[in-house]
Design a protein around this motif. Structure first.
Motif, mmCIF file in Angstrom:
data_model
loop_
_atom_site.group_PDB
_atom_site.id
_atom_site.type_symbol
_atom_site.label_atom_id
_atom_site.label_comp_id
_atom_site.label_asym_id
_atom_site.label_seq_id
_atom_site.Cartn_x
_atom_site.Cartn_y
_atom_site.Cartn_z
ATOM 1 N N TRP A 46 -16.615 0.382 26.574
ATOM 2 C CA TRP A 46 -15.490 -0.194 25.830
ATOM 3 C C TRP A 46 -14.878 0.767 24.803
ATOM 4 O O TRP A 46 -13.970 0.383 24.075
ATOM 5 N N HIS A 59 -10.876 -2.149 22.211
ATOM 6 C CA HIS A 59 -10.876 -2.844 23.494
ATOM 7 C C HIS A 59 -12.098 -3.767 23.571
ATOM 8 O O HIS A 59 -13.164 -3.447 23.027
ATOM 9 N N SER A 60 -11.931 -4.867 24.262
ATOM 10 C CA SER A 60 -13.017 -5.841 24.374
ATOM 11 C C SER A 60 -13.630 -5.861 25.770
ATOM 12 O O SER A 60 -14.341 -6.802 26.124
ATOM 13 N N SER A 61 -13.341 -4.809 26.546
ATOM 14 C CA SER A 61 -13.975 -4.638 27.850
ATOM 15 C C SER A 61 -13.849 -3.172 28.245
ATOM 16 O O SER A 61 -13.432 -2.329 27.442
ATOM 17 N N GLN A 62 -14.192 -2.876 29.474
ATOM 18 C CA GLN A 62 -14.258 -1.499 29.956
ATOM 19 C C GLN A 62 -12.902 -0.800 29.877
ATOM 20 O O GLN A 62 -11.880 -1.359 30.255
ATOM 21 N N SER A 69 -7.301 -1.076 30.010
ATOM 22 C CA SER A 69 -8.644 -1.663 29.973
ATOM 23 C C SER A 69 -8.762 -2.880 30.878
ATOM 24 O O SER A 69 -7.777 -3.531 31.237
ATOM 25 N N SER A 70 -10.013 -3.198 31.184
ATOM 26 C CA SER A 70 -10.319 -4.436 31.906
ATOM 27 C C SER A 70 -10.145 -5.675 31.041
ATOM 28 O O SER A 70 -10.251 -6.796 31.540
ATOM 29 N N ASP A 71 -9.867 -5.493 29.738
ATOM 30 C CA ASP A 71 -9.588 -6.647 28.878
ATOM 31 C C ASP A 71 -8.137 -7.130 29.011
ATOM 32 O O ASP A 71 -7.684 -7.959 28.243
ATOM 33 N N ASP A 114 -7.539 -6.865 34.933
ATOM 34 C CA ASP A 114 -7.717 -5.439 34.646
ATOM 35 C C ASP A 114 -6.436 -4.618 34.821
ATOM 36 O O ASP A 114 -5.765 -4.719 35.845
#
Length: 231
Positions: free
Chosen positions: A98, A117-120, A136-138, A161
């Protein structure tokens, strides 16, 4: 994949190998290195060293001729998903942990750690204002001041994503998502100028050619050329 100064293609794989190819003939020339981990991303610095982002969360710097390991950078805690160099020859790394990190390649020092970011984090690009843009994936895109590490803007409109980014000659940001859409953004206002929606599967990659046409590749087995102005 990256292209070296000899116009050879360098590929890295999850099978742990880095290979060199003749781009004219498609011939496999040699195995540059075999690592103990998968390869996710490649880049060259100004010294033509090969920078390798790996699935074991380590960035390896290799001699691009011999494959010899010169240095390792260890601060991430998950796969290195993307590598890019800025105009100061600093390395920027995105990770599935992240975070984005900015490195002094010569010393190996991690100069800044960008969080928000809150994901990958999947993709990085630098715009014409010398700002870092991350996908990002967020479902979001963030625009960062690389000097301060401040997140200046967050762009949100995709529903899953965001996987690829390009910037056209007008400094407009174009994003592709696994929601099967392409969006064209004004990076100053954060407004969407256009949404393109004719692919029927998730996107894999975007590119801009010399005529400023957008090229998209998708899991629907199609490559499409787009007029950005008309869609």
């Amino acid at each position: 994949m990256v292209i070296n100064k000899n116009d050879e293609l360098i590929s890295g794989s999850l099978d742990f190998s880095i290979k060199v190819w003749n781009m004219t003939t498609g011939e496999f020339k040699r195995n540059l290195a075999t690592l103990a981990t998968g390869v996710q991303s490649l880049a060259f610095n100004k010294d033509e060293d090969l920078l390798v982002g790996c699935t074991d969360a380590v960035i390896r710097i290799l001699n691009s001729t011999t494959g010899e390991e010169i240095k390792t950078l260890k601060q991430h805690s998950n796969t290195i998903s993307y590598l890019i160099l800025n105009k100061n020859n600093e390395l920027l790394s995105a990770s599935l942990d992240w975070t984005i990190k900015i490195w002094d390649i010569k010393t190996g020092e991690c100069k800044r750690n960008l969080t928000g970011h809150s994901s990958q984090v999947r993709f990085l690009i630098i715009n014409k204002d010398d700002e870092l843009v991350s996908a990002s994936s967020d479902k979001s895109i963030k625009i960062w001041n690389m000097t301060t590490g401040e997140c200046k803007h967050t762009l949100v409109d995709h529903s899953i994503d965001v996987r690829s980014l390009v910037i056209n000659k007008y400094n407009e940001l174009i994003s592709a998502s696994w929601d099967k859409t392409i969006k064209i953004w004004n990076m100053t206002t954060g407004q969407i100028k256009r949404t393109l929606t004719t692919h029927t599967h998730i996107f894999q990659s975007l590119a801009i050619n010399e005529n400023d046409e957008l090229i998209s590749a998708s899991g629907d087995y199609l490559i499409k050329y787009w007029n950005i102005n008309t869609g």
